[in-house]
Design an enzyme around this catalytic site. Structure first.
Site, mmCIF file in Angstrom:
data_model
loop_
_atom_site.group_PDB
_atom_site.id
_atom_site.type_symbol
_atom_site.label_atom_id
_atom_site.label_comp_id
_atom_site.label_asym_id
_atom_site.label_seq_id
_atom_site.Cartn_x
_atom_site.Cartn_y
_atom_site.Cartn_z
ATOM 1 N N GLU A 1 4.314 -55.361 82.271
ATOM 2 C CA GLU A 1 5.397 -54.444 82.629
ATOM 3 C C GLU A 1 6.646 -55.265 82.948
ATOM 4 O OE1 GLU A 1 5.806 -51.172 82.780
ATOM 5 O OE2 GLU A 1 3.764 -50.346 82.662
ATOM 6 N N ASP B 1 8.760 -47.347 75.303
ATOM 7 C CA ASP B 1 8.978 -48.687 75.866
ATOM 8 C C ASP B 1 8.328 -49.780 75.038
ATOM 9 O OD1 ASP B 1 6.556 -47.473 76.799
ATOM 10 O OD2 ASP B 1 6.388 -48.942 78.403
HETATM 11 ZN ZN LIG Z 1 4.552 -48.332 78.973
#
Ligand SMILES: [Zn+2]
Length: 277
Positions: free
Chosen positions: A209, A261
């Site tokens: 992340e 993302d």
């Molecule tokens: Zn994600």
């Protein structure tokens, strides 16, 4: 066995490669033979060295002197190209050399073993993980967190109630937090597929992340790119992850379009260049 054996984890002092690209080696114009000398001969020798027909040492007998070693190398090259082995660098040989040098070099391992060492990480364990159930790691999935608040993101992923996590989180200052050990299955990808094939992506991947709001307007920081390059370079090397298995969440999320993302302004080319793929 959930991950690859530790035997391959050889400590290394190798420093990350600097990205100084060597100038491209091209074929000189035709018309060189034994007894010639000068930069064009040097250029020819460079080409023959690059293609493995002579060694650097053999070419270094003078500043571009076409001697018997160069002649022998030209003959070897001609034989390999099924050309008459005259040892003279004429039109046909020049054309063949030009073609041979234009070809991408034989696929070499993009990252040399030991090139990347594991970057320093800050331990921040999350309970949101479970067993890989025997799956080997062969994929790396990149995400943006959706906020610019690393502290909040970290707390959320460490909260048992959130039921989400990642193996690593990269804050905007480039600090790397390890929430879930590589040997464990972190919960980051959700329902997913890999190259169109439904699979348990979490079980076979490392999830990273990156703290970024995902607006597409907030730049990922230099510190993040640097840390990410080192981390992904290391993980790729450690788990022999194929380059095309370094993917974004949006590439694997099912149904298509469920995730976006990392954001569109994430510079994949910069990462790929940094890790040598
Ligand atoms: Zn994600």
């Amino acid at each position: 066995m959930s991950i690859r054996p530790t035997a391959s984890r050889v400590a290394s002092t190798a420093t990350p490669r600097t990205a100084a690209a060597a100038p491209a080696i091209t074929a000189p114009p035709a018309g060189l033979g034994k007894g010639d000398s000068g930069p064009k001969v040097k250029q020819l020798q460079d080409g023959l060295v690059k293609l493995g027909y002579m060694t650097k040492a053999q070419a270094a007998t003078g500043p571009g002197t076409f001697g018997s070693l160069t002649e022998a190398a030209v003959k070897k090259f001609q034989a390999a190209q099924k050309l008459p082995t005259t040892g003279f660098y004429g039109d046909q040989t020049a054309a063949a050399l030009k073609k041979a040098l234009a070809k991408p070099t034989t696929p070499t391992t993009p990252t040399q073993p030991g090139k990347f060492t594991k970057p320093a990480v800050i331990s921040a364990p999350s309970p949101n993980s479970d067993s890989r159930n025997g799956a080997d790691i062969d994929t790396i999935v990149l995400h943006h967190t959706g906020t610019n608040n690393g502290k909040g993101d970290l707390a959320w992923m460490r909260d048992p109630a959130s039921k989400v996590s990642a193996n690593y989180m990269l804050d905007t200052d480039g600090k790397i937090y390890q929430l879930v050990g590589d040997d464990k299955r972190a919960w980051h990808a959700g329902k997913a597929e890999l190259h169109g094939v439904p699979t348990d992506v979490n079980a076979r991947s490392i999830g990273i992340e990156i703290v970024n709001d995902g607006s597409g307007k907030t730049a990922f920081t230099d510190a993040q790119y640097k840390a990410l390059t080192q981390l992904v370079g290391y993980l790729k090397q450690e788990y022999k992850v194929p380059a095309n298995n370094i993917v974004g969440h949006k590439d694997v999320a099912v149904p298509k379009g469920r995730k976006d993302d990392p954001a569109a302004n994430f510079d994949w080319a910069r990462l790929r260049k940094g890790i040598g793929t």
